[in-house]
Design a protein around this motif. Structure first.
Motif, mmCIF file in Angstrom:
data_model
loop_
_atom_site.group_PDB
_atom_site.id
_atom_site.type_symbol
_atom_site.label_atom_id
_atom_site.label_comp_id
_atom_site.label_asym_id
_atom_site.label_seq_id
_atom_site.Cartn_x
_atom_site.Cartn_y
_atom_site.Cartn_z
ATOM 1 N N THR A 133 0.847 -1.189 0.000
ATOM 2 C CA THR A 133 0.000 0.000 0.000
ATOM 3 C C THR A 133 0.886 1.244 0.000
ATOM 4 O O THR A 133 2.058 1.201 0.393
ATOM 5 C CB THR A 133 -0.923 0.057 1.227
ATOM 6 O OG1 THR A 133 -0.123 0.251 2.414
ATOM 7 C CG2 THR A 133 -1.754 -1.201 1.368
ATOM 8 N N MET A 134 0.293 2.350 -0.432
ATOM 9 C CA MET A 134 0.986 3.628 -0.402
ATOM 10 C C MET A 134 -0.042 4.734 -0.260
ATOM 11 O O MET A 134 -1.124 4.663 -0.843
ATOM 12 C CB MET A 134 1.803 3.836 -1.682
ATOM 13 C CG MET A 134 2.634 5.119 -1.696
ATOM 14 S SD MET A 134 3.628 5.303 -3.210
ATOM 15 C CE MET A 134 2.353 5.755 -4.402
ATOM 16 N N SER A 135 0.291 5.742 0.527
ATOM 17 C CA SER A 135 -0.543 6.934 0.621
ATOM 18 C C SER A 135 0.351 8.155 0.474
ATOM 19 O O SER A 135 1.545 8.114 0.804
ATOM 20 C CB SER A 135 -1.298 6.982 1.959
ATOM 21 O OG SER A 135 -0.383 7.063 3.042
ATOM 22 N N ALA A 136 -0.218 9.240 -0.047
ATOM 23 C CA ALA A 136 0.573 10.453 -0.274
ATOM 24 C C ALA A 136 -0.365 11.608 -0.575
ATOM 25 O O ALA A 136 -1.540 11.408 -0.904
ATOM 26 C CB ALA A 136 1.546 10.252 -1.439
ATOM 27 N N SER A 137 0.152 12.817 -0.458
ATOM 28 C CA SER A 137 -0.520 13.972 -1.037
ATOM 29 C C SER A 137 0.087 14.183 -2.414
ATOM 30 O O SER A 137 1.247 13.834 -2.650
ATOM 31 C CB SER A 137 -0.331 15.204 -0.159
ATOM 32 O OG SER A 137 1.046 15.474 0.063
#
Length: 210
Positions: free
Chosen positions: A46-50
């Motif tokens: 998984t990956m999250s970012a702005s």
């Protein structure tokens, strides 16, 4: 991208050529770097970012990105932008809540499949791009037999502690109509819990009456 089994014959030819003609030092280095990128991508669940998205006219939008492999990604735009882009595991959907329309494409027909498919074979579809900084790795991914699918150029930074020693910094997507979109990431986090419900969306189209 096209399913890999269609390339079995080509793989066989390439393997035979490699056995009979030793690779140059540069080719070996390129393969090593592509291997590093593949290791990174396969290490990212998984990956999250702005993100900041800039189109070819220089117009920018911002928002948040969630990614869950295989096949799931969500671009949620800043407040006031009635647009949502979600890949739900099988298709890539662009939902325009202003006009209540939905556009849909198979994920494999999008250059984003390079990010979403953990089985993507970069040795066949990827080509390293030169950079002036040894800590910056750039790879262009496209299917030469399917130019209508577009291409994506991903930029990685070397970072100790990141999966495979790399972190995704940005990418540039170019579709078959030469529409260029640049995505730049900040505050990237890997392998945190992200629910599958994050990739569901509300269909704005009126329900058909029976």
């Amino acid at each position: 991208m096209t399913n890999l089994p269609k390339y079995i014959a080509i793989l066989g030819i390439s393997f035979a050529a490699t056995m009979t003609a030793p690779q140059s030092i540069e080719a070996q280095q390129n393969n090593a770097t592509l291997g590093e990128i593949s290791t990174h991508l396969k290490s990212v669940g998984t990956m999250s970012a702005s993100f900041t998205q800039t189109d070819r006219r220089g117009q920018s939008l911002s928002g948040t990105l969630l990614l869950k492999r295989p096949g799931k990604i969500r671009f949620e735009y800043q407040k006031g932008v009635p647009l949502l882009i979600v890949a739900d595991g099988s298709s890539l959907n662009m939902i325009d809540y202003e006009v209540n329309q939905v556009q849909r494409w198979p994920i494999k027909n999008s250059p984003l499949s390079a990010l979403l498919d953990p089985n993507q074979d970069l040795s066949k579809y990827g080509k390293l791009q030169p950079t002036s900084n040894p800590n910056v790795v750039s790879v262009q991914v496209k299917d030469p037999k399917r130019p209508e699918f577009g291409m994506i150029t991903m930029i990685f930074l070397r970072k100790a502690g990141a999966p495979g020693g790399l972190t995704l910094d940005s990418w540039v997507a170019l579709d078959s109509q030469n529409n260029r979109t640049t995505i730049r990431l900040k505050n990237v986090k890997f392998n945190t819990a992200i629910s599958d419900s994050s990739f569901r969306w509300t269909d704005p189209r009126p329900k058909k009456r029976r």
